[in-house]
Design a protein around this motif. Structure first.
Motif, PDB file in Angstrom:
ATOM      1  N   GLU A  30       0.812  -1.217   0.000  1.00 14.64           N
ATOM      2  CA  GLU A  30       0.000   0.000   0.000  1.00 14.64           C
ATOM      3  C   GLU A  30       0.846   1.268   0.000  1.00 14.64           C
ATOM      4  N   ASN A  31       2.136   1.134  -0.263  1.00 20.32           N
ATOM      5  CA  ASN A  31       3.001   2.320  -0.339  1.00 20.32           C
ATOM      6  C   ASN A  31       3.991   2.141  -1.486  1.00 20.32           C
ATOM      7  N   LEU A  32       3.482   2.257  -2.698  1.00 18.48           N
ATOM      8  CA  LEU A  32       4.306   2.042  -3.882  1.00 18.48           C
ATOM      9  C   LEU A  32       5.374   3.126  -4.041  1.00 18.48           C
ATOM     10  N   ARG A  33       5.051   4.352  -3.642  1.00 15.40           N
ATOM     11  CA  ARG A  33       6.027   5.445  -3.794  1.00 15.40           C
ATOM     12  C   ARG A  33       7.339   5.124  -3.092  1.00 15.40           C
ATOM     13  N   ASP A  34       7.256   4.698  -1.852  1.00 15.89           N
ATOM     14  CA  ASP A  34       8.479   4.420  -1.098  1.00 15.89           C
ATOM     15  C   ASP A  34       9.258   3.267  -1.715  1.00 15.89           C
ATOM     16  N   ILE A  35       8.540   2.277  -2.243  1.00 10.45           N
ATOM     17  CA  ILE A  35       9.218   1.154  -2.893  1.00 10.45           C
ATOM     18  C   ILE A  35      10.031   1.647  -4.083  1.00 10.45           C
ATOM     19  N   ILE A  36       9.419   2.478  -4.914  1.00 10.57           N
ATOM     20  CA  ILE A  36      10.088   2.958  -6.119  1.00 10.57           C
ATOM     21  C   ILE A  36      11.245   3.895  -5.774  1.00 10.57           C
ATOM     22  N   LEU A  37      11.032   4.797  -4.834  1.00 10.48           N
ATOM     23  CA  LEU A  37      12.094   5.733  -4.471  1.00 10.48           C
ATOM     24  C   LEU A  37      13.213   5.061  -3.693  1.00 10.48           C
ATOM     25  N   GLY A  38      12.985   3.852  -3.236  1.00 13.90           N
ATOM     26  CA  GLY A  38      14.023   3.094  -2.543  1.00 13.90           C
ATOM     27  C   GLY A  38      14.897   2.265  -3.477  1.00 13.90           C
TER      28      GLY A  38
END
Length: 381
Positions: free
Chosen positions: A190-198
């Motif tokens: 439920e937190n795709l942004r953090d996955i991508i920015l990581g």
């Protein structure tokens, strides 16, 4: 028996607690959505299990019906392939008119199903539109202009064009069936942004092709940043409405509140509306006399960027088959919008499965079957 169920309950509690403790709680949703519904991977109707954002249409522009519409029956081989691989929709569009159309199971012309990675081609079209409007400077604009997380080392060399052409060098694991891969996490977390920015850049960008869904996810976040709109709204305004889509579509989100589109996949729409992107690219970006997308961007999109990877351009798969230049959109389970510009031909196939690829061919066997059998049918006129 009471003791057995007591220990079973304790085991389940410990297991669930461990998933949350070690950051694998997304697997609970993965199991419920996939295995809990009798599937082993993502499936055509799974958009109903997620939050979605509406891609709004306005005034429909129905496809013209060819004078020979459905006068020719499918070949035996084509019908056998449909049955074996679970086709739900198959269209042949000749000279911009519906020449053949058939649906299976309980699907019809209005039925939505998951685009899977055909969405990557649509995100690439959105990139072209943003460049056309000056919201993104060019294909060579650095990703670091939008996200400082990619400002150091090799990451500083990564461009938006690298993302679209699958040459970013990101450390993404493109594994659809491993529960622990970043691909699976991105689908259910439920937190795709953090996955991508990581993500990290582990190889020099812009040097070679490597298919990674994370590229498109990051590209969509850049588009959101550059346009000030969600990519669903941008798609609606720039393409869905001008091209006269017959139905609203849905784009899966990672979560309900301020959700981010799973841009590397997951537009729920129908065969007729997916086909519009084939026509747009076939016609060099023109639609009813308006230039919706720059023709030079399209020409570059449907040409290989790397000589040793002739199967991919910018967001589109490429093939030289039957001595014809072919480009197409492709999804995980055999979703195709296949375009043969020389013959003014568009084929659309949606379904549950596709044939496996061999190591020496980037295109699966069913891709060739749909083309061959469509030409057989057309030659029976």
């Amino acid at each position: 028996m009471k003791l057995f169920f007591k220990w079973l309950l304790i085991l389940l509690i410990v297991l669930i607690a461990s998933l949350y403790l070690f950051g694998y709680d997304y697997l609970i949703k993965a199991v419920a959505v996939t295995y809990g519904t009798g599937h082993t991977t993502a499936y055509l109707e799974d958009y109903t299990a997620f939050d979605n954002r509406v891609i709004k249409g306005a005034t429909p522009q129905p496809w013209p019906i060819h004078t020979d519409y459905n006068k020719t029956v499918a070949t035996e081989k084509l019908e056998a392939t449909h049955k074996e691989l679970g086709t739900v929709a198959f269209l042949i569009i000749k000279n911009d008119s519906l020449w053949y159309e058939k649906y299976y199971e309980d699907y019809n012309k209005d039925s939505r199903s998951n685009s899977f990675s055909m969405a990557k081609s649509i995100v690439s079209a959105l990139l072209g539109k943003a460049i056309m409007e000056g919201k993104i400077k060019e294909l060579d604009q650095p990703v670091s202009d939008f996200f400082s997380e990619f400002s150091d080392g090799m990451a500083a060399h990564m461009t938006v064009g690298d993302l679209s052409s699958m040459s970013s060098g990101l450390n993404w694991d493109e594994s659809y069936y491993s529960p622990f891969s970043v691909t699976t996490r991105a689908y259910f977390d439920e937190n795709l942004r953090d996955i991508i920015l990581g993500l990290k850049v582990s190889e020099e960008p812009g040097r070679s092709y490597k298919y990674l869904s994370g590229n498109t996810a990051l590209l969509a976040m850049i588009l959101e940043n550059a346009t000030g709109q969600t990519i669903s709204d941008y798609l609606s305004e720039k393409f869905w409405i001008p091209m006269g889509a017959e139905s609203d579509a849905l784009w899966q989100l990672d979560s309900e509140k301020d959700g981010l589109e799973k841009a590397y996949c997951c537009i729920a729409s129908n065969a007729r509306d997916f086909a519009r992107f084939g026509k747009l690219y076939k016609d060099h970006g023109q639609w009813n006399g308006k230039q919706l997308l720059d023709s030079s961007f399209i020409a570059r999109s449907v040409s290989p960027r790397f000589p040793d990877s002739p199967q991919y351009g910018y967001g589109f798969w490429l093939s030289n088959y039957r001595n014809r230049q072919i480009f197409y959109m492709r999804g995980h389970l055999g979703q195709y919008v296949i375009v043969v510009p020389e013959d003014d031909l568009i084929l659309v196939r949606l379904g549950h499965r596709r044939e496996k690829q061999t190591d020496d061919d980037p295109h699966s066997g069913d891709f060739y079957t749909y083309i061959e059998e469509a030409y057989t049918m057309l030659n029976q006129e």
